[in-house]
Design a protein around this motif. Structure first.
Motif, PDB file in Angstrom:
ATOM      1  N   VAL A  64       0.806  -1.223   0.000  1.00  0.00           N
ATOM      2  CA  VAL A  64       0.000   0.000   0.000  1.00  0.00           C
ATOM      3  C   VAL A  64       0.841   1.276   0.000  1.00  0.00           C
ATOM      4  O   VAL A  64       0.709   2.118  -0.895  1.00  0.00           O
ATOM      5  CB  VAL A  64      -0.963   0.033   1.210  1.00  0.00           C
ATOM      6  N   TRP A  65       1.705   1.449   1.002  1.00  0.00           N
ATOM      7  CA  TRP A  65       2.355   2.746   1.211  1.00  0.00           C
ATOM      8  C   TRP A  65       3.385   3.068   0.141  1.00  0.00           C
ATOM      9  O   TRP A  65       3.465   4.193  -0.319  1.00  0.00           O
ATOM     10  CB  TRP A  65       3.001   2.781   2.595  1.00  0.00           C
ATOM     11  N   ARG A  66       4.217   2.114  -0.191  1.00  0.00           N
ATOM     12  CA  ARG A  66       5.243   2.273  -1.229  1.00  0.00           C
ATOM     13  C   ARG A  66       6.160   3.478  -0.971  1.00  0.00           C
ATOM     14  O   ARG A  66       6.401   4.303  -1.855  1.00  0.00           O
ATOM     15  CB  ARG A  66       4.579   2.360  -2.611  1.00  0.00           C
ATOM     16  N   HIS A  67       6.626   3.573   0.252  1.00  0.00           N
ATOM     17  CA  HIS A  67       7.600   4.590   0.631  1.00  0.00           C
ATOM     18  C   HIS A  67       8.993   3.976   0.677  1.00  0.00           C
ATOM     19  O   HIS A  67       9.145   2.749   0.721  1.00  0.00           O
ATOM     20  CB  HIS A  67       7.257   5.157   2.020  1.00  0.00           C
ATOM     21  N   ASP A  68       9.983   4.831   0.682  1.00  0.00           N
ATOM     22  CA  ASP A  68      11.368   4.395   0.879  1.00  0.00           C
ATOM     23  C   ASP A  68      11.584   4.313   2.385  1.00  0.00           C
ATOM     24  O   ASP A  68      12.004   5.273   3.025  1.00  0.00           O
ATOM     25  CB  ASP A  68      12.330   5.389   0.236  1.00  0.00           C
ATOM     26  N   VAL A  69      11.255   3.161   2.972  1.00  0.00           N
ATOM     27  CA  VAL A  69      11.211   3.039   4.424  1.00  0.00           C
ATOM     28  C   VAL A  69      12.540   2.567   5.008  1.00  0.00           C
ATOM     29  O   VAL A  69      13.267   1.774   4.405  1.00  0.00           O
ATOM     30  CB  VAL A  69      10.085   2.080   4.894  1.00  0.00           C
ATOM     31  N   HIS A  70      12.818   3.080   6.215  1.00  0.00           N
ATOM     32  CA  HIS A  70      13.939   2.640   7.031  1.00  0.00           C
ATOM     33  C   HIS A  70      13.396   2.394   8.434  1.00  0.00           C
ATOM     34  O   HIS A  70      12.490   3.103   8.892  1.00  0.00           O
ATOM     35  CB  HIS A  70      15.048   3.691   7.061  1.00  0.00           C
ATOM     36  N   MET A  71      13.952   1.415   9.120  1.00  0.00           N
ATOM     37  CA  MET A  71      13.408   1.010  10.414  1.00  0.00           C
ATOM     38  C   MET A  71      14.496   0.973  11.482  1.00  0.00           C
ATOM     39  O   MET A  71      15.556   0.375  11.268  1.00  0.00           O
ATOM     40  CB  MET A  71      12.757  -0.373  10.291  1.00  0.00           C
ATOM     41  N   MET A  72      14.213   1.603  12.620  1.00  0.00           N
ATOM     42  CA  MET A  72      15.124   1.523  13.754  1.00  0.00           C
ATOM     43  C   MET A  72      14.926   0.181  14.457  1.00  0.00           C
ATOM     44  O   MET A  72      13.807  -0.194  14.776  1.00  0.00           O
ATOM     45  CB  MET A  72      14.881   2.681  14.731  1.00  0.00           C
ATOM     46  N   MET A  73      16.032  -0.522  14.706  1.00  0.00           N
ATOM     47  CA  MET A  73      15.966  -1.874  15.243  1.00  0.00           C
ATOM     48  C   MET A  73      17.028  -2.060  16.321  1.00  0.00           C
ATOM     49  O   MET A  73      18.130  -1.507  16.224  1.00  0.00           O
ATOM     50  CB  MET A  73      16.186  -2.866  14.091  1.00  0.00           C
ATOM     51  N   ASP A  74      16.696  -2.794  17.356  1.00  0.00           N
ATOM     52  CA  ASP A  74      17.656  -3.064  18.427  1.00  0.00           C
ATOM     53  C   ASP A  74      18.916  -3.703  17.850  1.00  0.00           C
ATOM     54  O   ASP A  74      18.853  -4.571  16.968  1.00  0.00           O
ATOM     55  CB  ASP A  74      17.030  -3.998  19.465  1.00  0.00           C
ATOM     56  N   GLU A  75      20.065  -3.237  18.340  1.00  0.00           N
ATOM     57  CA  GLU A  75      21.334  -3.672  17.766  1.00  0.00           C
ATOM     58  C   GLU A  75      21.534  -5.180  17.857  1.00  0.00           C
ATOM     59  O   GLU A  75      22.019  -5.813  16.905  1.00  0.00           O
ATOM     60  CB  GLU A  75      22.490  -2.945  18.464  1.00  0.00           C
ATOM     61  N   LYS A  76      21.146  -5.786  18.980  1.00  0.00           N
ATOM     62  CA  LYS A  76      21.316  -7.234  19.116  1.00  0.00           C
ATOM     63  C   LYS A  76      20.490  -7.971  18.069  1.00  0.00           C
ATOM     64  O   LYS A  76      20.942  -8.949  17.470  1.00  0.00           O
ATOM     65  CB  LYS A  76      20.921  -7.677  20.528  1.00  0.00           C
ATOM     66  N   GLY A  77      19.260  -7.494  17.869  1.00  0.00           N
ATOM     67  CA  GLY A  77      18.399  -8.134  16.882  1.00  0.00           C
ATOM     68  C   GLY A  77      18.927  -7.971  15.475  1.00  0.00           C
ATOM     69  O   GLY A  77      18.861  -8.907  14.660  1.00  0.00           O
ATOM     70  N   LEU A  78      19.479  -6.793  15.167  1.00  0.00           N
ATOM     71  CA  LEU A  78      19.994  -6.555  13.824  1.00  0.00           C
ATOM     72  C   LEU A  78      21.246  -7.389  13.562  1.00  0.00           C
ATOM     73  O   LEU A  78      21.472  -7.860  12.435  1.00  0.00           O
ATOM     74  CB  LEU A  78      20.280  -5.070  13.629  1.00  0.00           C
ATOM     75  N   LYS A  79      22.060  -7.581  14.592  1.00  0.00           N
ATOM     76  CA  LYS A  79      23.235  -8.438  14.426  1.00  0.00           C
ATOM     77  C   LYS A  79      22.815  -9.885  14.188  1.00  0.00           C
ATOM     78  O   LYS A  79      23.458 -10.617  13.427  1.00  0.00           O
ATOM     79  CB  LYS A  79      24.136  -8.345  15.656  1.00  0.00           C
ATOM     80  N   ARG A  80      21.730 -10.293  14.821  1.00  0.00           N
ATOM     81  CA  ARG A  80      21.245 -11.662  14.659  1.00  0.00           C
ATOM     82  C   ARG A  80      20.589 -11.868  13.297  1.00  0.00           C
ATOM     83  O   ARG A  80      20.772 -12.910  12.660  1.00  0.00           O
ATOM     84  CB  ARG A  80      20.242 -11.993  15.768  1.00  0.00           C
ATOM     85  N   TYR A  81      19.816 -10.857  12.870  1.00  0.00           N
ATOM     86  CA  TYR A  81      19.129 -10.924  11.583  1.00  0.00           C
ATOM     87  C   TYR A  81      19.684  -9.821  10.677  1.00  0.00           C
ATOM     88  O   TYR A  81      19.015  -8.834  10.375  1.00  0.00           O
ATOM     89  CB  TYR A  81      17.623 -10.760  11.764  1.00  0.00           C
ATOM     90  N   GLY A  82      20.920 -10.005  10.261  1.00  0.00           N
ATOM     91  CA  GLY A  82      21.616  -8.972   9.510  1.00  0.00           C
ATOM     92  C   GLY A  82      20.980  -8.613   8.182  1.00  0.00           C
ATOM     93  O   GLY A  82      21.183  -7.513   7.671  1.00  0.00           O
ATOM     94  N   PHE A  83      20.167  -9.528   7.630  1.00  0.00           N
ATOM     95  CA  PHE A  83      19.555  -9.250   6.335  1.00  0.00           C
ATOM     96  C   PHE A  83      18.597  -8.064   6.390  1.00  0.00           C
ATOM     97  O   PHE A  83      18.280  -7.461   5.354  1.00  0.00           O
ATOM     98  CB  PHE A  83      18.822 -10.489   5.812  1.00  0.00           C
ATOM     99  N   PHE A  84      18.137  -7.715   7.607  1.00  0.00           N
ATOM    100  CA  PHE A  84      17.224  -6.576   7.728  1.00  0.00           C
ATOM    101  C   PHE A  84      17.892  -5.280   7.259  1.00  0.00           C
ATOM    102  O   PHE A  84      17.200  -4.333   6.863  1.00  0.00           O
ATOM    103  CB  PHE A  84      16.734  -6.419   9.164  1.00  0.00           C
ATOM    104  N   ARG A  85      19.229  -5.217   7.320  1.00  0.00           N
ATOM    105  CA  ARG A  85      19.936  -4.020   6.828  1.00  0.00           C
ATOM    106  C   ARG A  85      19.596  -3.753   5.374  1.00  0.00           C
ATOM    107  O   ARG A  85      19.443  -2.595   4.953  1.00  0.00           O
ATOM    108  CB  ARG A  85      21.447  -4.201   6.945  1.00  0.00           C
ATOM    109  N   TYR A  86      19.477  -4.818   4.592  1.00  0.00           N
ATOM    110  CA  TYR A  86      19.223  -4.671   3.161  1.00  0.00           C
ATOM    111  C   TYR A  86      17.781  -4.272   2.870  1.00  0.00           C
ATOM    112  O   TYR A  86      17.439  -3.917   1.739  1.00  0.00           O
ATOM    113  CB  TYR A  86      19.588  -5.960   2.437  1.00  0.00           C
ATOM    114  N   LEU A  87      16.928  -4.329   3.935  1.00  0.00           N
ATOM    115  CA  LEU A  87      15.543  -3.866   3.815  1.00  0.00           C
ATOM    116  C   LEU A  87      15.371  -2.468   4.390  1.00  0.00           C
ATOM    117  O   LEU A  87      14.272  -1.924   4.391  1.00  0.00           O
ATOM    118  CB  LEU A  87      14.609  -4.835   4.546  1.00  0.00           C
ATOM    119  N   GLY A  88      16.467  -1.897   4.925  1.00  0.00           N
ATOM    120  CA  GLY A  88      16.405  -0.537   5.447  1.00  0.00           C
ATOM    121  C   GLY A  88      16.517  -0.412   6.951  1.00  0.00           C
ATOM    122  O   GLY A  88      16.327   0.679   7.490  1.00  0.00           O
ATOM    123  N   ALA A  89      16.837  -1.498   7.651  1.00  0.00           N
ATOM    124  CA  ALA A  89      16.960  -1.425   9.107  1.00  0.00           C
ATOM    125  C   ALA A  89      18.311  -0.831   9.513  1.00  0.00           C
ATOM    126  O   ALA A  89      19.333  -1.077   8.860  1.00  0.00           O
ATOM    127  CB  ALA A  89      16.802  -2.812   9.731  1.00  0.00           C
TER     128      ALA A  89
END
Length: 224
Positions: A64-89
């Motif tokens: 629906v929204w189709r924005h260029d989104v970026h998401m703030m994410m807890d550092e531990k979680g982002l290190k565990r799921y690093g692929f989220f960086r490529y989605l804008g985390a």
């Protein structure tokens, strides 16, 4: 802090993976007032009770929204799921004040450059029935530094009803601006934002309990 590293090709590929995953995992995804914001960028604010929240944001943005989104994410979680960086985390480490400021300044620059930012002011995942929600003042800081960017509240509520699988219900609220937030000090404005988000979440819960499916659009699940 860990910065985002968006890759459009990865986003396209991930969408092909995510959409069937959501349909397999939930009996229904219901959305109310899920509409494209009238302007870009925006600051999405949401309660945070499940690992699914971020993925549902991605799903709704692509739908629906189709924005260029970026998401703030807890550092531990982002290190565990690093692929989220490529989605804008991008990361935030709430145990280090300097890192908190760096993450907020990074989010500010994203907004000022026309990117949309998703923020979970609770900072961590908490049960959806927890009250108060316990927002950090970072949300007021960010809106203070980007007063022309509208904030849009989004509420998530997960429930079991008549299916083997759970359902998720999503409510999108009306946009508001920094100047419209009651209070003078940052803590007061944060409390006002938290109260508004809590009221919207509780209203969504009442719709779920009453099974008012007619007021919602089905994004997945069987259509009658």
């Amino acid at each position: 802090m860990i910065k985002a590293k968006k890759m459009p090709l990865f986003e396209n590929a991930f969408e092909l993976y995510l959409n069937p995953l959501i349909r397999r995992s939930f009996a229904n995804v219901f959305g109310r007032d899920i509409v494209q914001p009238p302007s870009q960028p925006v600051l999405f604010i949401a309660n945070h009770s499940s690992w699914w929240d971020g993925l549902l944001f991605f799903f709704l943005n692509r739908s629906v929204w189709r924005h260029d989104v970026h998401m703030m994410m807890d550092e531990k979680g982002l290190k565990r799921y690093g692929f989220f960086r490529y989605l804008g985390a991008f990361s935030i480490n709430r145990s280090k004040p300097k890192d908190i400021l760096a993450s907020l300044q990074y989010a500010e620059q994203l907004l000022l450059s026309g990117k949309t930012v998703i923020l979970f002011p609770q900072g961590e995942e908490f049960h959806q029935e927890i009250r108060p929600l316990g927002f950090s003042t970072g949300i007021a800081y960010l809106m203070e530094h980007c007063p022309d960017v509208p904030a849009i509240p989004v509420s998530f509520y997960y429930s079991f009803r008549h299916e083997r699988k759970p359902e998720v219900w999503v409510q999108q609220g009306k946009p508001f601006y920094y100047a419209e937030i009651a209070g003078e000090a940052r803590k007061e404005k944060t409390a006002s934002i938290e109260q508004a988000i809590t009221e919207q979440l509780d209203q969504l819960k009442s719709q779920v309990v009453s099974e008012n499916t007619a007021a919602f659009r089905k994004f997945t699940g069987r259509r009658k």
